[in-house]
Design a protein around this motif. Sequence first.
Motif, PDB file in Angstrom:
ATOM      1  N   GLU A 504       0.834  -1.209   0.000  1.00  0.00           N
ATOM      2  CA  GLU A 504       0.000   0.000   0.000  1.00  0.00           C
ATOM      3  C   GLU A 504       0.868   1.259   0.000  1.00  0.00           C
ATOM      4  OE1 GLU A 504      -3.069   0.052  -0.481  1.00  0.00           O
ATOM      5  OE2 GLU A 504      -4.159  -1.536   0.544  1.00  0.00           O
ATOM      6  N   GLN A 552      -2.949  -3.654  -9.504  1.00  0.00           N
ATOM      7  CA  GLN A 552      -2.691  -2.221  -9.339  1.00  0.00           C
ATOM      8  C   GLN A 552      -1.214  -1.895  -9.570  1.00  0.00           C
ATOM      9  OE1 GLN A 552      -4.327  -1.844  -5.374  1.00  0.00           O
ATOM     10  NE2 GLN A 552      -6.195  -0.854  -6.129  1.00  0.00           N
ATOM     11  N   LYS A 578     -17.347  -3.242  -0.761  1.00  0.00           N
ATOM     12  CA  LYS A 578     -16.220  -2.346  -0.542  1.00  0.00           C
ATOM     13  C   LYS A 578     -15.093  -2.640  -1.522  1.00  0.00           C
ATOM     14  CE  LYS A 578     -12.233  -1.055   1.565  1.00  0.00           C
ATOM     15  NZ  LYS A 578     -10.882  -1.519   1.252  1.00  0.00           N
ATOM     16  N   ARG A 579     -14.718  -3.916  -1.631  1.00  0.00           N
ATOM     17  CA  ARG A 579     -13.570  -4.268  -2.464  1.00  0.00           C
ATOM     18  C   ARG A 579     -13.922  -4.286  -3.950  1.00  0.00           C
ATOM     19  NH1 ARG A 579     -10.417  -8.619   0.510  1.00  0.00           N
ATOM     20  NH2 ARG A 579     -10.119  -6.855   1.902  1.00  0.00           N
ATOM     21  N   GLU A 582     -13.111  -1.014  -5.594  1.00  0.00           N
ATOM     22  CA  GLU A 582     -11.685  -0.844  -5.902  1.00  0.00           C
ATOM     23  C   GLU A 582     -11.303  -1.607  -7.169  1.00  0.00           C
ATOM     24  OE1 GLU A 582      -8.848  -1.053  -2.502  1.00  0.00           O
ATOM     25  OE2 GLU A 582     -10.612  -1.699  -1.380  1.00  0.00           O
ATOM     26  N   SER A 612     -19.282   1.180  -3.039  1.00  0.00           N
ATOM     27  CA  SER A 612     -17.881   1.582  -2.958  1.00  0.00           C
ATOM     28  C   SER A 612     -17.714   2.756  -2.001  1.00  0.00           C
ATOM     29  CB  SER A 612     -17.375   1.988  -4.348  1.00  0.00           C
ATOM     30  OG  SER A 612     -17.812   1.084  -5.332  1.00  0.00           O
ATOM     31  N   GLU A 616     -13.523   6.161  -4.212  1.00  0.00           N
ATOM     32  CA  GLU A 616     -13.609   5.450  -5.491  1.00  0.00           C
ATOM     33  C   GLU A 616     -14.694   6.049  -6.381  1.00  0.00           C
ATOM     34  OE1 GLU A 616     -13.437   3.690  -2.603  1.00  0.00           O
ATOM     35  OE2 GLU A 616     -11.458   2.764  -2.818  1.00  0.00           O
TER      36      GLU A 616
END
Length: 628
Positions: A504, A552, A578-579, A582, A612, A616
Amino acid sequence: MKKFFLFFLILFSLGIPFVFSSRYIQLEISVEEGAEGDSADFQLVDQRKLVLREGKENFSFQGNFTLYVTPTIIEDKIFLSVDLYTLGPKVERISKELLASPGELLEYGQVKVKNDRIFRVRLSPSVWEVPKKMEWCDYSPQNPDDFYSEVSVHYTIYYMENSLADYHWLKNKDFLERVYRTHKESWRFSYPEKINYVISPCHLSQVGWDFRFHSALDPVKNSVYSVYNKDIQGIFSPFAMELLHYKYWGYAPKFIVEGLAGEKFFAHYYAKKLKENKSLCPLSSLKLSRDYRDQPMEFAFYSASSFVGFLIERYGKGEFKRFYQEVTDLTLDQVLFSIYKKSLTQLEKEWHGFLDEYSSPDWELFDVATFMLSNKRYDQSIVLLKDLLKRNSGEDKLDCLYHLTNAYFMAGRYSDAASTVLEMMEIKPENPELWNALGNNYFFDGKDSLAREAFEKALEFSPNYGDCYFKLGQLSLKQKDFKTSLFYFTKAESLSLNLLELIEANLSLGEAYDFLEKDSLKKERYKKAKEFSEMFLKNAPDNSLSYLKMGQSLLGLNQFGPAIDYLNGALFMEKSAKRLGEIYLALGRAYHKKGESAMAKSLYRRVLLEGSGKLEKEQAEEFLKALY
């Protein structure tokens, strides 16, 4: 768990249905029950419509028999080669070859059920027009090139390499064994054969699926089939335990055998919920197997499971076993009264009273709540944990709030998650982890100033809290304060203790250097992120996050093709709101940079539809504007 093989992972992640050139036949199977020697007594008790693949052996189980059917279309006729096998202990076999016009009703034969009861089987075939897309696939569990097999204590489990069932092999095996042990201990079963359990990522084309559970039974071959992918988890069906009871005790109506298989699935808790919501099924609507299948699945299943559990708990296992071994669809009222000396209406009233007084043990609620959470069934987990909160205080309350926060967060309900964190902070106001959790929820909910305050407060209690520096860096990056963001990201990197935090930090530093147009430093950071992501992937090949971070990292290095492959791998595994935001955002960026605007627009819109984070969504809106 087999070694990572990205090609198959990508294939499954695309979600493309397989389409066959073969023709298909729809076969309606009708089952009528009656008394032996009384042709006027027969009544329809079960009926199913199956789609059969021409020229292939298809199977289906209903009533007390398995049908194996190979259909062929000959000009304007349909030829059926059919084998029927009943359940034990006295297995009957009927083999016939039939030629019929489409829609013609065929008398196939009669089979004994129990006592003097008979099933009359009728078949009606018709040519089926194949839709343009079919959600079926053409694999065979018997082909070692298609399916691998591994043995556990009570099962031989078949699965496709690099399917989700492969990556979740241990979790699924433990669940199946846990359910088996529960029934084995309850009923003293000691079944000598292993159950063949086929876990497929898609609906196999020659299987007679019960789409209520996306599962199927073949008692003749001692087999259960279940679909298991990101969206469907048929492995949680009661079919393996149904098979066990069929093998030991023979046939019973769907209402009874499915209720028996499900009575350990927290049935009273869910039935009580249904009763409170006025959704509990009247038992008279469940007596015939045909009617039982027509009810909403969860309503019928939990109503049946709770009622069967009530009979066992109130009147004993011995009485229930006698009832099971004598009952058929049309004799349920009669057999029930002969054994329990009460009518179905009387027993139903007793059961309702039992549910009114019933209270699930706290440990049971917590067990099922955490089970739902670990299997990404966030909404169900939230309901259970909220019920638990009403009962608990102190450390038990904190434990519930912790899991509830996690469930809200993964479901994309950041405001609710923040509220539960604030409730925990009433008990532990100086806990830096709680301040960080509060900041995270504010951050994903787009409440930047509140998020910053929470992260800074966490640092007061724990000055070396790396995740807080990382999030403060992201807030600064969002505000185009690149120098401050670099300070925070560099500080976070120096404090990072695990691979994910290092990934990260380097991804964020790469993003900051990209804004500052420092290409060499940007590439250096994305290369580091890629190296750490490779290590993370080796350590966690069944975690969608490892594929997301690799994607990413590759995206930052402008390696769009490989980035898309890994991001599709993450999409294949993930279902949390949530994921998903992304993943869709990163995929949109990859196609955007690749010059495929239409695909990029579609993916950015998906970000806006998912639960999200605000970050995002804001980025997706910004990127969408750039494409118009």
